[in-house]
Design an enzyme around this catalytic site. Structure first.
Site, PDB file in Angstrom:
ATOM      1  N   GLU A 135      10.312   2.531   4.481  1.00 56.75           N
ATOM      2  CA  GLU A 135       9.921   2.724   3.083  1.00 56.75           C
ATOM      3  C   GLU A 135      11.067   2.215   2.202  1.00 56.75           C
ATOM      4  O   GLU A 135      12.220   2.467   2.486  1.00 56.75           O
ATOM      5  CB  GLU A 135       9.654   4.228   2.852  1.00 56.75           C
ATOM      6  CG  GLU A 135       9.449   4.666   1.425  1.00 56.75           C
ATOM      7  CD  GLU A 135       8.326   3.927   0.700  1.00 56.75           C
ATOM      8  OE1 GLU A 135       7.187   3.910   1.195  1.00 56.75           O
ATOM      9  OE2 GLU A 135       8.615   3.338  -0.377  1.00 56.75           O
ATOM     10  N   ASP A 143      -8.072   1.301   0.647  1.00 60.13           N
ATOM     11  CA  ASP A 143      -9.244   1.511  -0.225  1.00 60.13           C
ATOM     12  C   ASP A 143      -9.521   0.237  -1.023  1.00 60.13           C
ATOM     13  O   ASP A 143     -10.444   0.211  -1.823  1.00 60.13           O
ATOM     14  CB  ASP A 143      -8.961   2.639  -1.216  1.00 60.13           C
ATOM     15  CG  ASP A 143      -7.846   2.250  -2.165  1.00 60.13           C
ATOM     16  OD1 ASP A 143      -6.779   1.801  -1.686  1.00 60.13           O
ATOM     17  OD2 ASP A 143      -8.050   2.335  -3.385  1.00 60.13           O
ATOM     18  N   GLU A 179       5.536   2.535  11.030  1.00 60.37           N
ATOM     19  CA  GLU A 179       4.626   2.493   9.880  1.00 60.37           C
ATOM     20  C   GLU A 179       5.388   1.798   8.756  1.00 60.37           C
ATOM     21  O   GLU A 179       6.494   2.230   8.401  1.00 60.37           O
ATOM     22  CB  GLU A 179       4.223   3.905   9.447  1.00 60.37           C
ATOM     23  CG  GLU A 179       3.234   3.880   8.280  1.00 60.37           C
ATOM     24  CD  GLU A 179       2.913   5.251   7.681  1.00 60.37           C
ATOM     25  OE1 GLU A 179       1.907   5.357   6.975  1.00 60.37           O
ATOM     26  OE2 GLU A 179       3.686   6.205   7.906  1.00 60.37           O
ATOM     27  N   ASP A 221       0.517  -1.818  -0.522  1.00 63.23           N
ATOM     28  CA  ASP A 221       0.274  -2.263  -1.896  1.00 63.23           C
ATOM     29  C   ASP A 221      -0.671  -3.471  -1.860  1.00 63.23           C
ATOM     30  O   ASP A 221      -0.404  -4.449  -1.155  1.00 63.23           O
ATOM     31  CB  ASP A 221       1.601  -2.650  -2.572  1.00 63.23           C
ATOM     32  CG  ASP A 221       2.474  -1.414  -2.821  1.00 63.23           C
ATOM     33  OD1 ASP A 221       1.959  -0.287  -2.660  1.00 63.23           O
ATOM     34  OD2 ASP A 221       3.654  -1.575  -3.169  1.00 63.23           O
ATOM     35  N   TYR A 243      -2.351   9.088   0.388  1.00 64.36           N
ATOM     36  CA  TYR A 243      -3.245   8.267  -0.440  1.00 64.36           C
ATOM     37  C   TYR A 243      -4.692   8.430   0.008  1.00 64.36           C
ATOM     38  O   TYR A 243      -5.604   8.523  -0.797  1.00 64.36           O
ATOM     39  CB  TYR A 243      -2.834   6.788  -0.378  1.00 64.36           C
ATOM     40  CG  TYR A 243      -1.901   6.406  -1.498  1.00 64.36           C
ATOM     41  CD1 TYR A 243      -0.651   6.980  -1.592  1.00 64.36           C
ATOM     42  CD2 TYR A 243      -2.273   5.478  -2.469  1.00 64.36           C
ATOM     43  CE1 TYR A 243       0.208   6.651  -2.615  1.00 64.36           C
ATOM     44  CE2 TYR A 243      -1.418   5.145  -3.503  1.00 64.36           C
ATOM     45  CZ  TYR A 243      -0.175   5.729  -3.577  1.00 64.36           C
ATOM     46  OH  TYR A 243       0.673   5.410  -4.596  1.00 64.36           O
ATOM     47  N   GLU A 244      -4.869   8.462   1.300  1.00 65.52           N
ATOM     48  CA  GLU A 244      -6.225   8.571   1.841  1.00 65.52           C
ATOM     49  C   GLU A 244      -6.885   9.887   1.419  1.00 65.52           C
ATOM     50  O   GLU A 244      -8.057   9.906   1.047  1.00 65.52           O
ATOM     51  CB  GLU A 244      -6.122   8.502   3.371  1.00 65.52           C
ATOM     52  CG  GLU A 244      -7.433   8.433   4.089  1.00 65.52           C
ATOM     53  CD  GLU A 244      -7.209   8.113   5.572  1.00 65.52           C
ATOM     54  OE1 GLU A 244      -6.053   7.938   6.004  1.00 65.52           O
ATOM     55  OE2 GLU A 244      -8.206   8.041   6.289  1.00 65.52           O
TER      56      GLU A 244
HETATM   57  C1  SAM Z   1       0.305   2.832  -1.879  1.00 66.09           C
HETATM   58  S1  SAM Z   1       1.652   3.584  -1.133  1.00 66.09           S
HETATM   59  C2  SAM Z   1       0.987   4.273   0.373  1.00 66.09           C
HETATM   60  C3  SAM Z   1       1.878   5.309   0.992  1.00 66.09           C
HETATM   61  C4  SAM Z   1       1.382   5.897   2.317  1.00 66.09           C
HETATM   62  N1  SAM Z   1       1.351   4.891   3.362  1.00 66.09           N
HETATM   63  C5  SAM Z   1       0.027   6.533   2.176  1.00 66.09           C
HETATM   64  O1  SAM Z   1      -0.954   5.960   2.681  1.00 66.09           O
HETATM   65  O2  SAM Z   1      -0.051   7.623   1.580  1.00 66.09           O
HETATM   66  C6  SAM Z   1       2.547   2.154  -0.529  1.00 66.09           C
HETATM   67  C7  SAM Z   1       3.942   2.503  -0.099  1.00 66.09           C
HETATM   68  O3  SAM Z   1       4.500   1.355   0.527  1.00 66.09           O
HETATM   69  C8  SAM Z   1       5.799   1.121   0.031  1.00 66.09           C
HETATM   70  N2  SAM Z   1       6.025  -0.333   0.153  1.00 66.09           N
HETATM   71  C9  SAM Z   1       5.309  -1.291  -0.415  1.00 66.09           C
HETATM   72  N3  SAM Z   1       5.767  -2.510  -0.075  1.00 66.09           N
HETATM   73  C10 SAM Z   1       6.813  -2.304   0.755  1.00 66.09           C
HETATM   74  C11 SAM Z   1       7.716  -3.153   1.440  1.00 66.09           C
HETATM   75  N4  SAM Z   1       7.628  -4.480   1.316  1.00 66.09           N
HETATM   76  N5  SAM Z   1       8.674  -2.598   2.201  1.00 66.09           N
HETATM   77  C12 SAM Z   1       8.775  -1.246   2.330  1.00 66.09           C
HETATM   78  N6  SAM Z   1       7.950  -0.381   1.692  1.00 66.09           N
HETATM   79  C13 SAM Z   1       6.974  -0.894   0.927  1.00 66.09           C
HETATM   80  C14 SAM Z   1       5.763   1.613  -1.407  1.00 66.09           C
HETATM   81  O4  SAM Z   1       7.036   1.945  -1.893  1.00 66.09           O
HETATM   82  C15 SAM Z   1       4.849   2.833  -1.276  1.00 66.09           C
HETATM   83  O5  SAM Z   1       5.584   4.003  -0.967  1.00 66.09           O
END
Ligand code: SAM
Length: 213
Positions: free
Chosen positions: A67, A150, A42, A114, A190-191
């Site tokens: 992460e 979303d 993931e 993101d 998040y979901e």
């Molecule tokens: C919006 S959050 C979603 C977290 C989780 N997947 C959820 O659905 O609850 C996006 C996560 O992806 C991580 N992230 C974003 N871009 C990344 C990258 N290029 N490499 C590693 N982690 C990344 C961010 O630090 C954040 O924790």
């Protein structure tokens, strides 16, 4: 993601180094997990609820959560209760070329990546074609990739990029709660939040394709 200051972060991370937490160096999964089970990743695992539930549900698979933010990752790692088929990697997905070996993954989840809504940042979206091509290298042929979001912008962009790079879209839905293809869905942090706020969750799948080496 709003980042809270986390107390004693370094010390708390230290506890997991060499065990649950992997170093960003070339990963030999058979050595890491001590078995030959398929490995599913993931990217952007956040606080880790999803991948932990997946690891508990499917002990016949190994799971890797990637992460880049320590203060988030620590919360994921501190939830783990001795599951042996789960590891975490603190890294930016951008930097994984020398870390994940070719054809070493058997599946990939992109959960609420993101969205990078400004067009000028589209290359940073984890479904930009540059990332999709790398996924094809890291994944064994015909492995499943699943995306949930979303964000309309990210979803529309992902559909375009996945199609344009020669992959076949599958199980596309504008409301995961209404789709039988996702009846065994495990919600991410998040979901859960977006669903509670009444937002529909978009989802899709595709399979990786063969890469010419
Ligand atoms: C919006 S959050 C979603 C977290 C989780 N997947 C959820 O659905 O609850 C996006 C996560 O992806 C991580 N992230 C974003 N871009 C990344 C990258 N290029 N490499 C590693 N982690 C990344 C961010 O630090 C954040 O924790």
């Amino acid at each position: 993601m709003r980042l809270r200051k986390v107390k004693n972060l370094e010390q708390r991370m230290e506890r997991f180094r060499g065990g649950l937490l992997l170093e960003p160096k070339p990963l030999v999964f058979a050595d890491i997990f001590g078995n030959q089970q398929p490995v599913v990743a993931e990217f952007g695992t956040g606080r880790g609820e999803f991948i932990l539930m997946m690891a508990r549900r499917q002990p016949e698979l190994n799971f890797l959560g990637v992460e880049r933010v320590d203060s988030v990752l620590i919360q994921a790692m501190e939830k783990v209760e001795g599951e042996t088929n789960l590891r975490y990697l603190r890294a930016n997905v951008e930097d994984l070329d020398d870390v994940i070996q070719e054809s070493s993954l058997s599946g990939l989840y992109l959960n609420f990546s993101d969205p990078w809504p400004k067009k000028k940042n589209r290359k940073r979206r984890l479904t930009h074609r540059g990332y999709l091509e790398r996924n094809d290298r890291w994944l064994q042929e015909h492995s499943m990739v699943q995306l949930k979001t979303d964000s309309k912008t990210l979803f529309a962009f992902s559909i375009e990029e996945i199609s344009q790079t020669g992959h076949m879209l599958e199980d596309v839905t504008l409301d995961i709660a209404q789709s039988p293809a996702y009846e065994d869905n495990i919600q991410t942090e998040y979901e859960e939040r977006f669903t509670a706020e009444g937002h529909p969750i978009y989802a899709l799948r595709y399979h990786s394709k063969k890469v010419k080496l």
